[in-house]
Write an enzyme that holds these catalytic residues in place. Structure first.
Site, mmCIF file in Angstrom:
data_model
loop_
_atom_site.group_PDB
_atom_site.id
_atom_site.type_symbol
_atom_site.label_atom_id
_atom_site.label_comp_id
_atom_site.label_asym_id
_atom_site.label_seq_id
_atom_site.Cartn_x
_atom_site.Cartn_y
_atom_site.Cartn_z
ATOM 1 N N ASP A 59 -7.026 4.026 -4.704
ATOM 2 C CA ASP A 59 -7.607 4.165 -3.629
ATOM 3 C C ASP A 59 -7.944 5.285 -3.514
ATOM 4 O OD1 ASP A 59 -7.580 2.220 -0.891
ATOM 5 O OD2 ASP A 59 -7.121 4.486 -0.225
ATOM 6 N N LYS A 81 0.805 -1.116 0.025
ATOM 7 C CA LYS A 81 -0.228 -0.025 -0.109
ATOM 8 C C LYS A 81 1.001 1.218 -0.007
ATOM 9 C CE LYS A 81 -4.351 0.984 -0.038
ATOM 10 N NZ LYS A 81 -5.425 0.230 -0.479
HETATM 11 C C1 AKG Z 1 -7.690 -2.198 -2.059
HETATM 12 O O1 AKG Z 1 -8.044 -3.556 -2.244
HETATM 13 O O2 AKG Z 1 -7.774 -1.418 -0.970
HETATM 14 C C2 AKG Z 1 -6.499 -1.774 -3.162
HETATM 15 O O3 AKG Z 1 -5.957 -0.902 -2.745
HETATM 16 C C3 AKG Z 1 -6.843 -2.431 -4.341
HETATM 17 C C4 AKG Z 1 -5.619 -2.083 -5.317
HETATM 18 C C5 AKG Z 1 -5.462 -2.385 -6.706
HETATM 19 O O4 AKG Z 1 -6.636 -2.595 -7.147
HETATM 20 O O5 AKG Z 1 -4.563 -3.253 -6.902
#
Ligand code: AKG
Length: 434
Positions: free
Chosen positions: A154, A114
């Site tokens: 996000d 993240k």
């Molecule tokens: C989340 O699932 O909170 C994401 O950050 C997804 C990000 C992504 O699509 O890789």
């Protein structure tokens, strides 16, 4: 806690997981002997960097950028950066930790990461956002790649930001790869990616409801947020015959007891995605109640879909929801319910789907975007949606496998945590002390 005393959100996320894994670990001591959990809570790497940029008036700003590379046991780090003034290491470590288990649940080969910045894209011009994204990516590009770490979207990072970030990455590296997901469909993005988190949360809620012979038809649904996840959760609920009666943003909530129909949802999408306006404008346009500075959890509903942000539904609100007849809560956002609220839902044995299971559809379709990029082809809407639906069904099944406590009650928190943990833990053990 002793190492990082000022990281409450991270401690909250870890505490929930440790609590629900306890019995499983005692039954499977190999995970204890190898200290897998102690290793999993320590990020493999955290990168922090300066992000200087110049606004439209020529003033210099300095923001802080981060990438938390949490766990790469089952695949390259994957998870979206967040641009929001509240971003700090505690928030990003909690999100990265959740992401590890979530990505594992999708059954796709993705580790967890993240990142983001305390930059606030609100009230910035497109040019300012572009200059910030270019500066952010100038440093981040050294640390990511299609086989290393793949960011996405996000809060505060949508299609516009992904475009600017991708453009700068491509320019610096002179390569066109699937390193970022959430791209525009004309330049490598996947159909259904914008819809995926919201649709996935509704598919997951539907699976939970089916265990009690229920479905969305005729149900009243309270949704919080009004961004990407909330919009597409609303779209899917309407399609399945339910009635969404609330939406919100950080200023307040709207309550539309007659329901938000397709046409009104189009207004919300235009308002939020094109004009970047506030949800209050919905109340003004359609003459519905606006609850200033309030969250939407006081209304009568059958289903609640918190789709805004962490800790947006507390114990008092949890009690109020149940008192008003709510029997399904599926987290479209990451950790929107406080620990006490979750505990209350579990004690009252309602259908509660934690974010790492219920909102995994977004990252799952990001995984599918990576697959399409690697194969250099693009699947149709139907193909992606069918795959998303089957991934959400599979996650539900795994939650039931590990979380069923009696004939009529599944603890989805426990189920999701154990199912997500096992695959990562086994992979870490197989790879030695890393
Ligand atoms: C989340 O699932 O909170 C994401 O950050 C997804 C990000 C992504 O699509 O890789």
């Amino acid at each position: 806690r002793a190492k990082d005393p000022r990281q409450p959100e991270f401690h909250q996320a870890v505490h929930e997981v440790v609590e629900s894994l306890a019995d499983y670990l005692l039954d499977n001591p190999r995970y204890i002997h190898t200290q897998i959990l102690e290793r999993m809570v320590e990020p493999e790497r955290i990168i922090q960097f300066r992000v200087p940029w110049i606004d439209d008036r020529g003033k210099i700003h300095i923001n802080r950028g981060y990438r938390v590379e949490m766990n790469s046991a089952i695949g390259p780090y994957k998870g979206g950066p967040r641009f929001h003034p509240t971003v700090n290491q505690s928030i990003l470590k909690f999100l990265a930790f959740e992401q590890v288990l979530k990505n594992s649940l999708t059954s796709l080969p993705m580790g967890g990461g993240k990142g983001g910045s305390d930059f606030d894209p609100k009230n910035k011009s497109d040019n300012e956002v572009m200059r910030f994204c270019q500066s952010f990516m100038t440093e981040l590009s050294r640390h990511i790649g299609p086989y290393t770490d793949m960011p996405a979207g996000d809060i505060g990072v949508g299609g516009r930001e992904i475009g600017f970030l991708f453009g700068q990455y491509k320019r610096l590296r002179n390569e066109f790869t699937g390193v970022l997901t959430g791209k525009g469909v004309e330049w490598g993005g996947s159909l259904i990616r914008p819809e995926a988190t919201g649709y996935g949360a509704v598919y997951f809620a539907e699976e939970m409801m089916q265990t009690r012979g229920e479905n969305f038809n005729g149900k009243i649904v309270a949704v919080s947020g009004s961004g990407n996840v909330a919009q597409y959760a609303t779209e899917k609920v309407i399609e399945l015959g339910g009635k969404v009666v609330t939406l919100s943003d950080s200023n307040g909530s709207i309550y539309a007891p007659e329901g938000i129909d397709r046409e009104k949802l189009d207004f919300v999408m235009e308002l939020k995605n094109v004009h970047r306006g506030r949800i209050k404008e919905y109340a003004d346009k359609y003459a519905v109640k606006y609850m200033e500075k309030q969250r939407p959890w006081s209304v009568k509903c059958d289903v609640a879909l918190p789709c805004a942000t962490e800790n947006e539904l507390n114990i008092e609100e949890a009690k109020m929801l149940l008192k008003n007849g709510c029997f399904v809560v599926a987290e479209g956002a990451n950790m929107p319910c406080t620990e006490e609220a979750v505990h209350h839902f579990l004690v009252q044995r309602i259908l509660f789907g934690p974010g790492k299971a219920a909102n995994a559809g977004g990252v799952a379709v990001s995984g599918l975007e990576m697959t399409q990029n690697s194969m250099r082809l693009a699947w149709s809407r139907e193909e992606v949606d069918t795959k998303l639906h089957s991934i959400m069904r599979n996650i539900h099944e795994m939650c039931v496998k590990y979380g069923k406590e009696s004939a009529d009650f599944t603890n989805y928190v426990k189920g999701a945590n154990i199912a997500g943990f096992v695959k990562v833990a086994n992979s870490m053990m197989a790879q030695g002390l890393v």
